[in-house]
Design a protein around this motif. Structure first.
Motif: not given
Length: 121
Positions: A39-42, A90-93
Protein backbone atom coordinates in the motif's frame (compact mmCIF):
# COMPACT_ATOMS: atom_id res chain seq x y z
CA UNK A 1 10.09 -17.94 -15.06
CA UNK A 2 8.28 -14.71 -15.93
CA UNK A 3 5.22 -13.74 -13.92
CA UNK A 4 2.39 -11.34 -14.66
CA UNK A 5 -0.31 -10.43 -12.18
CA UNK A 6 -3.68 -9.19 -13.44
CA UNK A 7 -7.29 -8.83 -12.41
CA UNK A 8 -7.09 -5.79 -10.20
CA UNK A 9 -9.51 -2.93 -10.35
CA UNK A 10 -11.65 -0.41 -8.51
CA UNK A 11 -14.40 -1.98 -6.41
CA UNK A 12 -16.58 -1.12 -3.46
CA UNK A 13 -16.22 -2.49 0.03
CA UNK A 14 -17.77 -5.94 0.22
CA UNK A 15 -17.15 -6.74 -3.43
CA UNK A 16 -14.98 -9.53 -4.80
CA UNK A 17 -12.09 -9.77 -7.23
CA UNK A 18 -10.05 -12.64 -8.58
CA UNK A 19 -6.41 -11.89 -9.24
CA UNK A 20 -4.47 -14.06 -11.62
CA UNK A 21 -0.77 -14.76 -11.81
CA UNK A 22 0.20 -16.07 -15.24
CA UNK A 23 3.58 -17.64 -15.71
CA UNK A 24 5.81 -18.62 -18.56
CA UNK A 25 7.92 -21.72 -18.32
CA UNK A 26 6.97 -25.37 -18.21
CA UNK A 27 8.35 -25.85 -14.71
CA UNK A 28 5.95 -23.41 -13.09
CA UNK A 29 3.83 -26.28 -11.82
CA UNK A 30 6.74 -27.17 -9.54
CA UNK A 31 7.15 -23.68 -8.11
CA UNK A 32 5.80 -22.42 -4.83
CA UNK A 33 3.88 -19.18 -5.33
CA UNK A 34 3.14 -16.31 -3.03
CA UNK A 35 1.04 -13.16 -3.13
CA UNK A 36 2.22 -9.93 -1.57
CA UNK A 37 0.84 -6.42 -1.47
CA UNK A 38 2.15 -2.94 -0.95
CA UNK A 39 0.00 0.00 0.00
CA UNK A 40 1.17 3.60 -0.48
CA UNK A 41 3.64 4.55 2.19
CA UNK A 42 3.78 1.05 3.63
CA UNK A 43 6.15 -1.86 3.35
CA UNK A 44 5.36 -4.83 1.21
CA UNK A 45 3.54 -7.51 3.16
CA UNK A 46 2.80 -11.18 2.74
CA UNK A 47 -0.78 -12.04 1.78
CA UNK A 48 -0.94 -15.72 0.88
CA UNK A 49 1.02 -18.59 -0.61
CA UNK A 50 0.54 -22.04 -2.05
CA UNK A 51 3.03 -24.89 -2.30
CA UNK A 52 3.31 -26.91 -5.47
CA UNK A 53 3.76 -30.16 -3.56
CA UNK A 54 0.59 -31.02 -1.77
CA UNK A 55 -1.04 -27.66 -2.34
CA UNK A 56 -0.63 -26.44 1.23
CA UNK A 57 -1.62 -22.82 1.71
CA UNK A 58 -0.92 -20.03 4.15
CA UNK A 59 -2.57 -16.67 4.74
CA UNK A 60 -1.90 -13.46 6.56
CA UNK A 61 -4.24 -13.03 9.51
CA UNK A 62 -5.68 -9.91 7.90
CA UNK A 63 -7.07 -11.85 4.93
CA UNK A 64 -7.76 -15.25 6.45
CA UNK A 65 -11.32 -16.32 5.76
CA UNK A 66 -11.75 -13.76 2.98
CA UNK A 67 -9.01 -14.61 0.46
CA UNK A 68 -8.33 -17.96 -1.14
CA UNK A 69 -5.24 -18.90 -3.11
CA UNK A 70 -5.42 -21.68 -5.69
CA UNK A 71 -3.56 -22.88 -8.73
CA UNK A 72 -4.26 -24.45 -12.09
CA UNK A 73 -1.08 -26.09 -13.26
CA UNK A 74 -2.54 -26.94 -16.65
CA UNK A 75 -2.92 -23.21 -17.27
CA UNK A 76 0.33 -22.21 -15.58
CA UNK A 77 -1.65 -19.92 -13.32
CA UNK A 78 -2.22 -19.14 -9.67
CA UNK A 79 -5.24 -17.24 -8.44
CA UNK A 80 -6.12 -15.11 -5.46
CA UNK A 81 -9.85 -14.96 -4.86
CA UNK A 82 -10.64 -11.89 -2.80
CA UNK A 83 -14.03 -11.72 -1.11
CA UNK A 84 -15.50 -9.19 1.28
CA UNK A 85 -12.93 -6.62 0.25
CA UNK A 86 -12.18 -3.78 2.64
CA UNK A 87 -10.68 -0.34 2.01
CA UNK A 88 -7.57 -1.49 3.87
CA UNK A 89 -7.03 -4.13 1.17
CA UNK A 90 -6.17 -1.31 -1.25
CA UNK A 91 -2.67 -1.95 -2.56
CA UNK A 92 -0.61 -3.11 -5.49
CA UNK A 93 -0.65 -6.89 -5.45
CA UNK A 94 2.33 -8.91 -6.63
CA UNK A 95 2.83 -12.59 -7.25
CA UNK A 96 6.16 -14.27 -6.68
CA UNK A 97 7.51 -17.76 -7.23
CA UNK A 98 10.31 -19.94 -6.03
CA UNK A 99 11.33 -23.52 -6.89
CA UNK A 100 11.94 -24.43 -3.26
CA UNK A 101 10.42 -22.12 -0.73
CA UNK A 102 12.06 -22.29 2.68
CA UNK A 103 9.56 -20.03 4.40
CA UNK A 104 6.11 -18.74 3.52
CA UNK A 105 7.50 -15.22 3.62
CA UNK A 106 10.37 -15.93 1.27
CA UNK A 107 12.75 -15.38 -0.19
CA UNK A 108 11.09 -15.71 -3.58
CA UNK A 109 13.37 -15.80 -6.57
CA UNK A 110 10.96 -14.54 -9.22
CA UNK A 111 8.62 -11.56 -9.05
CA UNK A 112 5.99 -10.26 -11.41
CA UNK A 113 4.67 -6.79 -12.04
CA UNK A 114 1.83 -5.87 -9.78
CA UNK A 115 -1.83 -5.20 -10.28
CA UNK A 116 -3.65 -2.39 -8.50
CA UNK A 117 -6.59 -3.16 -6.24
CA UNK A 118 -8.54 -0.17 -4.96
CA UNK A 119 -11.43 -0.65 -2.58
CA UNK A 120 -13.69 2.31 -1.91
CA UNK A 121 -15.75 2.63 1.23
Amino acid sequence: VQLQASGGGLVQAGDSLRLSCAASGRAFSTYDVGWFRQAPGKEREFVAAILWRGGSTAYADSVKGRFTVSRDNAKNAVYLQQNSLKPEDTAVYYCAADPQLSDWYGPYHYWGQGTQVTVSS
